[in-house]
Design a protein around this motif. Structure first.
Motif, PDB file in Angstrom:
ATOM      1  N   SER A  14      69.496   5.506 110.133  1.00  0.00           N
ATOM      2  CA  SER A  14      70.804   5.142 109.573  1.00  0.00           C
ATOM      3  C   SER A  14      70.735   4.862 108.083  1.00  0.00           C
ATOM      4  CB  SER A  14      71.398   3.924 110.305  1.00  0.00           C
ATOM      5  OG  SER A  14      71.610   4.207 111.663  1.00  0.00           O
ATOM      6  N   HIS A  72      70.824   8.793 112.938  1.00  0.00           N
ATOM      7  CA  HIS A  72      71.856   7.782 112.788  1.00  0.00           C
ATOM      8  C   HIS A  72      72.463   7.490 114.150  1.00  0.00           C
ATOM      9  CE1 HIS A  72      74.863  11.001 113.238  1.00  0.00           C
ATOM     10  NE2 HIS A  72      74.093  11.712 112.422  1.00  0.00           N
ATOM     11  N   GLU A 125      78.540   4.758 113.664  1.00  0.00           N
ATOM     12  CA  GLU A 125      78.036   3.833 112.654  1.00  0.00           C
ATOM     13  C   GLU A 125      79.090   2.841 112.164  1.00  0.00           C
ATOM     14  OE1 GLU A 125      75.024   3.475 111.334  1.00  0.00           O
ATOM     15  OE2 GLU A 125      73.917   5.312 111.761  1.00  0.00           O
TER      16      GLU A 125
END
Length: 541
Positions: free
Chosen positions: A245, A345, A349
């Motif tokens: 991420s 990721h 998110e």
């Protein structure tokens, strides 16, 4: 006085976001003697002196070991210097102070500049071979966090690895730039390199292999790992890289995390950082035509005066000795530290950012959504809404979270992988658990929120996750993947579902989706509309 934008800043301390983040949220051993790596040994000789740790079930833990001198007084805003050796046996049963930061991940924050400490966790099981070393760089937006908040016991034992977690300088203590200040904007990155050098000197003493070191991190730690790929000073200090991420291409739109936030990039030219520092020095009454006088004035200010403005410097600088060019330029030419890379990721998110958009405890409202869409995209709003129809999302907050996830997180991660894959092996993933730990109750569907993958490897801030049986199996498989990558450079050697390399030349580069009971391929570019965002950015959007 105006501080600069903070791309990962959480809402105020009472917010649901912060709650989620916190819950998630005498004898000198110049060289280790042959028996120092014994798995049951609690006293180990480092190059600074003897340290005594603790045994806890299947792990040994050594905490609060200094890897550099305290960066205080005249050492404030200088590259780290060597730590002073000590006599006798140093207690290493408790962590060192966290680096100075405002309240957030650490309740009450910290006022300590004496903070360059690391922690080592090793399995107690016997082994005939040195173990891979994983050096973990914590996240926190470059303005909060500490290495000791990540308990890596599960990662160390199941992964059969030596895990090192560190502190590094944050905010304006780590990334201030001022005209005339050597190494402007890179002090936190320099701390990380000092920790890497410590690992090279001391890994053997803890049973680790200094020739097999994986540099890993999440969020700001992932950006840091990416920056170290492009730093000449990190050459030879690590052998693999894991970026969770975060990447060197991380950038964000206007209004992404809070209303009025300007669009910006995670890495900035040093001239930009120094101009911001000049403005701050003026506001603090330290500006002068003499650069030495400016620095003398700033170094004399107590931490309490600087804490209210320290979050204004959370973007490392390039065009510096540590980072000579923008990493994207280094990656395009192949002039970087060429090691295997694992990168990825979470699927959702930005829900962690949007859940507290309206002042800390409430998600973005429908009215705010409409206003922000117009403010951010202007005449392009209709084109964006054609790709992200409001009616396909449970709320305006969910629609904005999808837009921000794709434009800020997924796009940058993918572009960095495309560039790196021309020169080194890359394996890419997407963490896709639809209901990870601590995602409920919440005022909106959180999905695989930013930081949710960390529970698979760590107990965070003293909290162990509560897994379902399928989530526990996913966690174990992820540790196996990460450990295989640390040992060999390929997660595909872990067993379990195959994980092919990311091939940037393929029509659909392979990306591994990691979800409970469902590990397999995912078309990340299509899922996150990456062609749209590439065109939007190339058109100056």
């Amino acid at each position: 006085m105006t501080t600069q934008p903070t791309h990962l800043r959480g809402p105020r301390p009472a917010s649901l976001v912060m709650i989620l983040v916190m819950a998630i949220a005498a004898a000198l051993g110049a060289a280790a003697p042959a028996g120092a790596a014994s798995p049951g040994r609690t006293v180990v000789a480092t190059d600074g002196g003897l340290v005594r740790g603790t045994l806890d079930g299947g792990t040994r833990s050594f905490q609060g070991i200094p890897y550099a001198a305290p960066p205080v007084g005249e050492l404030r805003w200088r590259t780290p210097e060597a730590a002073e050796p000590w006599r006798g046996v140093r207690d290493a049963t408790t962590p060192g102070p966290a680096c100075a930061q405002n309240e957030g991940e650490l309740p009450g924050g910290s006022t300590s500049e004496d903070c360059l400490y690391l922690n080592v966790t090793t399995p107690t099981a016997s082994t005939d071979e040195p173990r891979p070393v994983i050096l973990w760089l914590h996240g926190g937006g470059f303005f909060m966090g500490a290495g000791h908040n990540y308990d890596p016991s599960r990662l160390a034992t199941r992964g059969n690895a030596v895990v090192v977690t560190i502190n590094y300088r944050l905010g304006m203590f780590g990334f201030l730039g001022v005209p005339g200040l050597a190494d402007s904007g890179t002090f936190g990155l320099a701390d990380q390199q000092a920790a890497m050098a410590w690992v090279q000197r001391n890994a053997v003493a803890f049973g680790g292999d200094p020739d097999n070191v994986t540099l890993a991190g999440q969020s700001a730690g992932a950006v840091s790992t990416c920056a170290q790929l492009a730093s000449p000073g990190a050459a030879g200090l690590f052998d693999r890289a894991i970026m969770q991420s975060g990447s060197c291409d991380l950038a964000w739109l206007d209004n992404t995390v809070y209303r009025g936030q300007p669009a910006d990039d995670i890495l900035l030219p040093v001239e930009t950082v120094q101009e911001r520092g000049r403005a701050l020095a003026t506001d603090l009454g330290c500006m002068s035509d003499n650069p030495d006088a400016v620095l003398e004035c700033l170094r004399a200010l107590p931490v309490e005066i600087l804490k209210p403005v320290m979050d204004g410097f959370i973007q490392p600088a390039y065009g510096t000795e540590l980072l000579p060019v923008a990493p994207s330029e280094a990656f395009s030419t192949g002039a970087f530290n060429r090691v295997p890379v694992l990168s990825g990721h979470t699927r959702d998110e930005s829900t962690l950012e949007v859940v507290g958009y309206e002042g800390g405890t409430a998600p973005m409202s429908e009215q705010t959504y409409g206003e922000v869409m117009t403010e951010t995209f202007g005449d392009d709003r209709a084109a964006v809404e054609e790709v992200y129809p409001r009616g396909e999302y449970e709320s305006g907050a969910a629609a904005w979270a999808a837009i921000a996830t794709d434009a800020k997180w997924a796009s940058g991660q993918y572009e960095t992988s495309l560039a790196l894959s021309r020169f080194v092996p890359v394996h890419q993933y997407e963490f896709s658990d639809p209901a990870p730990p601590f995602s409920s109750p919440a005022p909106m569907t959180m999905g695989a929120y930013h930081t949710s993958d960390l529970w698979s490897f760590f107990a965070l801030s003293g909290e162990e996750p509560t897994f379902t049986a399928e989530q526990r199996r996913l966690s174990e498989q992820m540790i196996d993947y990460w450990a295989a990558f640390a040992a060999t450079g390929s997660p595909d050697r872990a067993g379990g579902p195959a994980w092919p390399r990311f091939d940037g030349a393929a029509n659909t580069p392979y990306v591994q989706s990691l979800a409970p009971g469902a590990i397999g391929a995912v078309d990340v570019a299509a899922e996150h509309h990456l062609d749209f965002w590439r065109q939007h950015q190339s058109a100056g959007g």
